[in-house]
Scaffold this motif. Structure first.
Motif, PDB file in Angstrom:
ATOM      1  N   GLY A 169     -17.965   6.280  -2.936  1.00 30.08           N
ATOM      2  CA  GLY A 169     -18.131   5.890  -1.549  1.00 30.08           C
ATOM      3  C   GLY A 169     -17.928   7.042  -0.594  1.00 30.08           C
ATOM      4  N   TYR A 170     -18.141   6.736   0.688  1.00 32.80           N
ATOM      5  CA  TYR A 170     -17.956   7.740   1.734  1.00 32.80           C
ATOM      6  C   TYR A 170     -17.190   7.120   2.896  1.00 32.80           C
ATOM      7  N   GLU A 214       0.834  -1.187   0.000  1.00 31.37           N
ATOM      8  CA  GLU A 214       0.000   0.000   0.000  1.00 31.37           C
ATOM      9  C   GLU A 214       0.878   1.250   0.000  1.00 31.37           C
ATOM     10  N   PHE A 215       0.510   2.236  -0.808  1.00 34.63           N
ATOM     11  CA  PHE A 215       1.255   3.492  -0.841  1.00 34.63           C
ATOM     12  C   PHE A 215       0.338   4.586  -1.355  1.00 34.63           C
ATOM     13  N   LYS A 216       0.828   5.806  -1.363  1.00 32.26           N
ATOM     14  CA  LYS A 216       0.051   6.962  -1.798  1.00 32.26           C
ATOM     15  C   LYS A 216       0.757   7.704  -2.921  1.00 32.26           C
ATOM     16  N   ILE A 217      -0.029   8.258  -3.825  1.00 37.26           N
ATOM     17  CA  ILE A 217       0.432   9.244  -4.794  1.00 37.26           C
ATOM     18  C   ILE A 217      -0.282  10.541  -4.428  1.00 37.26           C
ATOM     19  N   ARG A 218       0.406  11.401  -3.687  1.00 35.95           N
ATOM     20  CA  ARG A 218      -0.223  12.555  -3.061  1.00 35.95           C
ATOM     21  C   ARG A 218      -1.318  12.056  -2.122  1.00 35.95           C
ATOM     22  N   ARG A 219      -2.590  12.385  -2.401  1.00 39.43           N
ATOM     23  CA  ARG A 219      -3.678  11.933  -1.519  1.00 39.43           C
ATOM     24  C   ARG A 219      -4.372  10.683  -2.037  1.00 39.43           C
ATOM     25  N   LEU A 279     -12.645  12.996  -3.269  1.00 40.41           N
ATOM     26  CA  LEU A 279     -13.369  13.989  -4.048  1.00 40.41           C
ATOM     27  C   LEU A 279     -13.709  15.216  -3.198  1.00 40.41           C
ATOM     28  N   TYR A 280     -14.329  14.960  -2.073  1.00 47.16           N
ATOM     29  CA  TYR A 280     -14.668  16.035  -1.137  1.00 47.16           C
ATOM     30  C   TYR A 280     -14.376  15.490   0.249  1.00 47.16           C
ATOM     31  N   ALA A 281     -13.123  15.636   0.676  1.00 48.03           N
ATOM     32  CA  ALA A 281     -12.657  15.013   1.905  1.00 48.03           C
ATOM     33  C   ALA A 281     -11.763  15.975   2.665  1.00 48.03           C
ATOM     34  N   ASN A 282     -11.507  15.672   3.946  1.00 40.03           N
ATOM     35  CA  ASN A 282     -10.607  16.513   4.721  1.00 40.03           C
ATOM     36  C   ASN A 282      -9.160  16.289   4.288  1.00 40.03           C
ATOM     37  N   LYS A 283      -8.254  17.048   4.858  1.00 38.15           N
ATOM     38  CA  LYS A 283      -6.887  17.115   4.357  1.00 38.15           C
ATOM     39  C   LYS A 283      -6.164  15.778   4.412  1.00 38.15           C
ATOM     40  N   ASP A 284      -6.341  15.014   5.502  1.00 42.12           N
ATOM     41  CA  ASP A 284      -5.636  13.728   5.630  1.00 42.12           C
ATOM     42  C   ASP A 284      -6.467  12.552   5.126  1.00 42.12           C
ATOM     43  N   PHE A 285      -7.604  12.835   4.476  1.00 38.33           N
ATOM     44  CA  PHE A 285      -8.496  11.815   3.913  1.00 38.33           C
ATOM     45  C   PHE A 285      -8.925  10.794   4.962  1.00 38.33           C
ATOM     46  N   SER A 286      -9.157  11.274   6.169  1.00 38.83           N
ATOM     47  CA  SER A 286      -9.691  10.399   7.212  1.00 38.83           C
ATOM     48  C   SER A 286     -11.212  10.335   7.165  1.00 38.83           C
ATOM     49  N   SER A 287     -11.839  11.256   6.415  1.00 36.88           N
ATOM     50  CA  SER A 287     -13.276  11.204   6.187  1.00 36.88           C
ATOM     51  C   SER A 287     -13.584  11.983   4.927  1.00 36.88           C
ATOM     52  N   GLY A 288     -14.699  11.625   4.288  1.00 30.70           N
ATOM     53  CA  GLY A 288     -15.123  12.348   3.111  1.00 30.70           C
ATOM     54  C   GLY A 288     -15.532  11.455   1.956  1.00 30.70           C
ATOM     55  N   LEU A 289     -15.971  12.090   0.887  1.00 28.59           N
ATOM     56  CA  LEU A 289     -16.440  11.409  -0.316  1.00 28.59           C
ATOM     57  C   LEU A 289     -15.258  11.024  -1.202  1.00 28.59           C
ATOM     58  N   PHE A 290     -15.333   9.833  -1.803  1.00 28.57           N
ATOM     59  CA  PHE A 290     -14.243   9.378  -2.668  1.00 28.57           C
ATOM     60  C   PHE A 290     -14.787   8.587  -3.851  1.00 28.57           C
ATOM     61  N   ALA A 291     -13.958   8.476  -4.875  1.00 33.10           N
ATOM     62  CA  ALA A 291     -14.220   7.605  -6.019  1.00 33.10           C
ATOM     63  C   ALA A 291     -13.142   6.538  -6.058  1.00 33.10           C
TER      64      ALA A 291
END
Length: 228
Positions: free
Chosen positions: A190-191, A107-112, A147-159
Motif C-alpha cells: 500500500g501507499y 496499538e503500538f510500534k516496534i521501531r517503525r 518500505l520506502y517512507a519518510n522518517k515518521d512514516f507519515s507518508s510512503g510505501l508500505f507492506a
C-alpha cells in the motif's frame, strides 16, 4: 517483549498459511472503505463499508455497513461500541443480519513497524427463517512495515500482514454448528499519502467453516482508509 514475539509469530503463520493455499480456489473481489472521524481528544466516530463480488464481477453478493463510537483511554488503548448490518444475495434469495458489537483495540510500534491488536465481541441477530441470536468472538492482529517512507512514516510505501480468527461462542447451531467460524490471513502492499489517507491492495485466503466442510476462497481486496 513476549507480546511482540507472539504478534510476529501470528502474522508469519497467517502469511504462510495464505501462501500455502494460494492456488485453485474460488475468487472474491472486495472493496473496503474505512473512515474515522475525531470528535475530541477522547471520542471518535468509526465507520466502514464493504462490498464483495464473485469472480464475474457483475453482481455484488455481500454488502456490509458498520459504525461505532470509540473512546480512547490514551494513544494506545481504546474501546468502541458499534452496530453493523450485513446483507447477502444467495441463489436469488436475500439474507441479512444485524449485529451489535463491543471492541477493544491496542496499538503500538516496534521501531517503525505499526502493530494493531483488536478483540471484538459480536451479538449477531440472524434473519434466516426467523430471528436467532448467536454470539461470536473475533481476534485480529496486523502489522504495517514501511518500505520506502519518510522518517515518521507519515507518508510512503508500505507492506502489511494481518490475520483474524472468528469463533462462535454461543448458539453456534444458528451459525455453522462449529466453534471455529473463519480465519482470514492477508498480505498487502500500500501507499500512505498522509496521516489522513492511505490505500492498499490486499490478498487473502479466507477459510470458512460451513456445517459440512471447511472451504477456502482467494480474496483480492482494495482498501481505502481515511482519518480526520
Amino acid at each position: 517483549m513476549k507480546i511482540k514475539k507472539i504478534v510476529m509469530l501470528l502474522l508469519m503463520v497467517g502469511a504462510l498459511h495464505t501462501l500455502s493455499f494460494a492456488q485453485s480456489k474460488p475468487k472474491q473481489f472486495w472493496l473496503f472503505l474505512t473512515h474515522s472521524q475525531k470528535i475530541n481528544d477522547q471520542f471518535e466516530l468509526l465507520a466502514d463499508a464493504q462490498s464483495r463480488s464473485e469472480e464475474n464481477l457483475n453482481q455484488v453478493n455481500t454488502l456490509l455497513l458498520r459504525t461505532a463510537l470509540a473512546y480512547h483511554f490514551n494513544d494506545q488503548h481504546s474501546f468502541a461500541l458499534g452496530y453493523a448490518y450485513k446483507g447477502d444475495w444467495l441463489d436469488n434469495e436475500y439474507e441479512y443480519e444485524h449485529r451489535i458489537y463491543q471492541q477493544y483495540q491496542y496499538e503500538f510500534k516496534i521501531r517503525r513497524i505499526e502493530i494493531q491488536l483488536r478483540g471484538r465481541f459480536e451479538q449477531r441477530f440472524l434473519q434466516d427463517s426467523g430471528t436467532h441470536l448467536a454470539l461470536r468472538a473475533r481476534g485480529f492482529v496486523a502489522a504495517q512495515f514501511p518500505l520506502y517512507a519518510n522518517k515518521d512514516f507519515s507518508s510512503g510505501l508500505f507492506a502489511g500482514l494481518q490475520n483474524e480468527v472468528f469463533l462462535n461462542v454461543l448458539n453456534r447451531q444458528y451459525a455453522n454448528s462449529h466453534v471455529f467460524d473463519q480465519n482470514r490471513p492477508y498480505v498487502s502492499i500500500g501507499y500512505r499519502f498522509s496521516k489522513k489517507i492511505e490505500s492498499s491492495f490486499d490478498y487473502g485466503l479466507m477459510a470458512d467453516q460451513s456445517e459440512e466442510k471447511n472451504t477456502f476462497t482467494n480474496v483480492f481486496r482494495i482498501a481505502i482508509t481515511t482519518s480526520f
